[in-house]
Design a protein around this motif. Structure first.
Motif, PDB file in Angstrom:
ATOM      1  N   PHE A  91       0.827  -1.207   0.000  1.00 53.61           N
ATOM      2  CA  PHE A  91       0.000   0.000   0.000  1.00 53.61           C
ATOM      3  C   PHE A  91       0.867   1.265   0.000  1.00 53.61           C
ATOM      4  O   PHE A  91       0.626   2.196  -0.779  1.00 53.61           O
ATOM      5  CB  PHE A  91      -0.927   0.001   1.215  1.00 53.61           C
ATOM      6  CG  PHE A  91      -1.505   1.356   1.522  1.00 53.61           C
ATOM      7  CD1 PHE A  91      -2.591   1.839   0.812  1.00 53.61           C
ATOM      8  CD2 PHE A  91      -0.954   2.157   2.514  1.00 53.61           C
ATOM      9  CE1 PHE A  91      -3.111   3.107   1.078  1.00 53.61           C
ATOM     10  CE2 PHE A  91      -1.470   3.415   2.795  1.00 53.61           C
ATOM     11  CZ  PHE A  91      -2.553   3.895   2.071  1.00 53.61           C
ATOM     12  N   LEU A  92       1.864   1.307   0.874  1.00 56.41           N
ATOM     13  CA  LEU A  92       2.704   2.503   0.969  1.00 56.41           C
ATOM     14  C   LEU A  92       3.454   2.759  -0.325  1.00 56.41           C
ATOM     15  O   LEU A  92       3.477   3.892  -0.836  1.00 56.41           O
ATOM     16  CB  LEU A  92       3.685   2.351   2.135  1.00 56.41           C
ATOM     17  CG  LEU A  92       3.078   2.365   3.542  1.00 56.41           C
ATOM     18  CD1 LEU A  92       4.135   2.017   4.574  1.00 56.41           C
ATOM     19  CD2 LEU A  92       2.460   3.723   3.852  1.00 56.41           C
ATOM     20  N   GLN A 103       5.777  12.406   1.259  1.00 53.16           N
ATOM     21  CA  GLN A 103       5.896  12.394   2.709  1.00 53.16           C
ATOM     22  C   GLN A 103       4.987  11.302   3.267  1.00 53.16           C
ATOM     23  O   GLN A 103       3.812  11.205   2.908  1.00 53.16           O
ATOM     24  CB  GLN A 103       5.602  13.759   3.321  1.00 53.16           C
ATOM     25  CG  GLN A 103       4.353  14.453   2.873  1.00 53.16           C
ATOM     26  CD  GLN A 103       4.265  15.885   3.392  1.00 53.16           C
ATOM     27  OE1 GLN A 103       5.162  16.421   4.038  1.00 53.16           O
ATOM     28  NE2 GLN A 103       3.135  16.541   3.118  1.00 53.16           N
ATOM     29  N   VAL A 104       5.577  10.469   4.108  1.00 54.61           N
ATOM     30  CA  VAL A 104       4.900   9.313   4.690  1.00 54.61           C
ATOM     31  C   VAL A 104       4.940   9.472   6.198  1.00 54.61           C
ATOM     32  O   VAL A 104       6.001   9.738   6.772  1.00 54.61           O
ATOM     33  CB  VAL A 104       5.600   8.007   4.265  1.00 54.61           C
ATOM     34  CG1 VAL A 104       4.934   6.800   4.924  1.00 54.61           C
ATOM     35  CG2 VAL A 104       5.595   7.868   2.750  1.00 54.61           C
ATOM     36  N   SER A 179       0.221  13.410   1.174  1.00 54.03           N
ATOM     37  CA  SER A 179       0.891  12.608   2.195  1.00 54.03           C
ATOM     38  C   SER A 179       0.273  11.222   2.237  1.00 54.03           C
ATOM     39  O   SER A 179      -0.863  11.003   1.807  1.00 54.03           O
ATOM     40  CB  SER A 179       0.771  13.283   3.576  1.00 54.03           C
ATOM     41  OG  SER A 179      -0.570  13.666   3.832  1.00 54.03           O
ATOM     42  N   VAL A 180       1.037  10.271   2.766  1.00 56.14           N
ATOM     43  CA  VAL A 180       0.563   8.907   2.958  1.00 56.14           C
ATOM     44  C   VAL A 180       0.698   8.585   4.436  1.00 56.14           C
ATOM     45  O   VAL A 180       1.767   8.782   5.021  1.00 56.14           O
ATOM     46  CB  VAL A 180       1.360   7.899   2.100  1.00 56.14           C
ATOM     47  CG1 VAL A 180       0.804   6.499   2.292  1.00 56.14           C
ATOM     48  CG2 VAL A 180       1.323   8.296   0.630  1.00 56.14           C
ATOM     49  N   ALA A 211      -3.300   9.541   1.051  1.00 56.62           N
ATOM     50  CA  ALA A 211      -3.816   8.198   1.278  1.00 56.62           C
ATOM     51  C   ALA A 211      -3.598   7.806   2.737  1.00 56.62           C
ATOM     52  O   ALA A 211      -2.691   8.330   3.408  1.00 56.62           O
ATOM     53  CB  ALA A 211      -3.141   7.195   0.350  1.00 56.62           C
ATOM     54  N   LEU A 212      -4.407   6.879   3.220  1.00 55.99           N
ATOM     55  CA  LEU A 212      -4.350   6.426   4.604  1.00 55.99           C
ATOM     56  C   LEU A 212      -4.701   4.955   4.669  1.00 55.99           C
ATOM     57  O   LEU A 212      -5.643   4.507   4.004  1.00 55.99           O
ATOM     58  CB  LEU A 212      -5.334   7.241   5.465  1.00 55.99           C
ATOM     59  CG  LEU A 212      -5.717   6.705   6.847  1.00 55.99           C
ATOM     60  CD1 LEU A 212      -4.515   6.718   7.790  1.00 55.99           C
ATOM     61  CD2 LEU A 212      -6.875   7.526   7.430  1.00 55.99           C
ATOM     62  N   ALA A 213      -3.960   4.204   5.472  1.00 58.75           N
ATOM     63  CA  ALA A 213      -4.317   2.818   5.772  1.00 58.75           C
ATOM     64  C   ALA A 213      -4.304   2.633   7.275  1.00 58.75           C
ATOM     65  O   ALA A 213      -3.444   3.181   7.975  1.00 58.75           O
ATOM     66  CB  ALA A 213      -3.343   1.838   5.116  1.00 58.75           C
ATOM     67  N   PHE A 214      -5.267   1.858   7.794  1.00 58.08           N
ATOM     68  CA  PHE A 214      -5.309   1.575   9.225  1.00 58.08           C
ATOM     69  C   PHE A 214      -6.039   0.269   9.477  1.00 58.08           C
ATOM     70  O   PHE A 214      -6.708  -0.272   8.594  1.00 58.08           O
ATOM     71  CB  PHE A 214      -5.964   2.727  10.009  1.00 58.08           C
ATOM     72  CG  PHE A 214      -7.375   3.072   9.595  1.00 58.08           C
ATOM     73  CD1 PHE A 214      -8.470   2.511  10.244  1.00 58.08           C
ATOM     74  CD2 PHE A 214      -7.602   3.992   8.577  1.00 58.08           C
ATOM     75  CE1 PHE A 214      -9.770   2.851   9.885  1.00 58.08           C
ATOM     76  CE2 PHE A 214      -8.894   4.344   8.208  1.00 58.08           C
ATOM     77  CZ  PHE A 214      -9.985   3.771   8.859  1.00 58.08           C
TER      78      PHE A 214
END
Length: 302
Positions: A91-92, A103-104, A179-180, A211-214
């Protein structure tokens, strides 16, 4: 393989509570790394495990586990963490490569070594937010290995209950640029209000193209799984009672909240990716993983 790090005495940040779970995940990543059919490789992971007295006796290879993959903790649960690592790695990298973000932000970064082991595009900056003790332990171990990051790395030693937004922006984060974000293994330790604040804050700090993952848990009653093999084996083998660490409040609908703010979201079970990769846990009876969901969200450009 990099050389063995010296045993560290400054391990307060990872010796108890949620900090100890960072060592659990590191051990799982070490086991995954040494598998013939590895989904993700982290050559640094075993050095964290060996450097902390609390985990020095834990396995870092499946061959060190008497029951092998039949062991609920070091077999199935560790494979879960290996699968999660691979999916979030993908994903990243996909987000920065396709979306152009440079930027992560790793929220509750723990012993994450993605800044060191992933092949980042030129110009990427990895912000790692976690408590000072956790980052200090990580710095000591990685320093002993002479590890070199593959992107600009900015550690931000602050508790997420404090003013991490100011600390992040002071460290160079630009909210006008895409940003990620990643919150891996974090939200279910937080009260519902803290989760809502974190998700709302990420939205406010994210411009279009972000983007965002959780990871979340959907169970209404976590204690219904008190006697599941994953929880009982984790408690009995290494003394971590995960259910005592998880927040017991009803969880907010963070995916729905993001969708209401205009993000596109997709929600998956871990088993979706087990089937995709052909490796990882599948559903079973009294399954502590049944309520786990991995959420992926993208904020469209104007």
């Amino acid at each position: 393989m990099v050389g063995t790090a010296h045993r560290s005495a400054g391990v307060e940040g990872v010796e108890g509570g949620v900090g100890l779970t960072a060592l659990l995940v590191a051990a799982a990543r070490a086991i995954e790394t040494h598998r013939d059919d590895s989904l993700a490789r982290d050559v640094f992971a075993e050095h964290f495990v060996l450097a902390a007295p609390a985990s020095a006796g834990w396995p870092v290879r499946i061959q060190q586990v008497p029951d092998g993959d039949a062991d609920p903790l070091w077999g199935r649960f560790a494979r879960y963490f290996g699968l999660r690592t691979r999916v979030l790695d993908d994903f990243l990298l996909r987000s920065v490569q396709a979306g152009g973000a440079r930027q992560v932000v790793l929220l509750g970064a723990g012993l994450d070594t993605r800044a060191f082991r992933l092949d980042w595009p030129s110009g990427c900056v990895i912000f790692e937010i976690d408590r000072e003790g956790v980052l200090a332990f990580k710095h000591q171990v990685l320093g002993g290995l002479s590890a070199t990051p593959k992107a600009a790395r900015v550690p931000i030693p602050i508790d997420l209950r404090a003013d991490w937004v100011t600390a992040l922006t002071d460290a160079g984060f630009d909210k006008a640029a895409p940003s990620v974000w990643l919150a891996e293994g974090l939200l279910f330790y937080l009260p519902g209000a803290a989760e809502r604040y974190l998700i709302d804050t990420v939205d406010l700090l994210s411009t279009g193209g972000s983007a965002l993952a959780f990871e979340v848990k959907l169970e209404k009653d976590l204690l219904a799984y008190r006697d599941s093999p994953l929880y009982t084996s984790t408690k009995h083998q290494i003394g971590i009672d995960l259910l005592n660490l998880f927040d017991s409040e009803p969880r907010p609908d963070s995916a729905g909240g993001l969708a209401a703010k205009g993000w596109s979201t997709s929600v998956h079970t871990p088993f979706d990716f087990t089937r995709q990769h052909g490796r990882g846990p599948l559903p079973e009876r009294n399954d502590a993983l049944a309520g786990n969901r991995w959420v992926f969200a993208n904020k469209p450009r104007p």
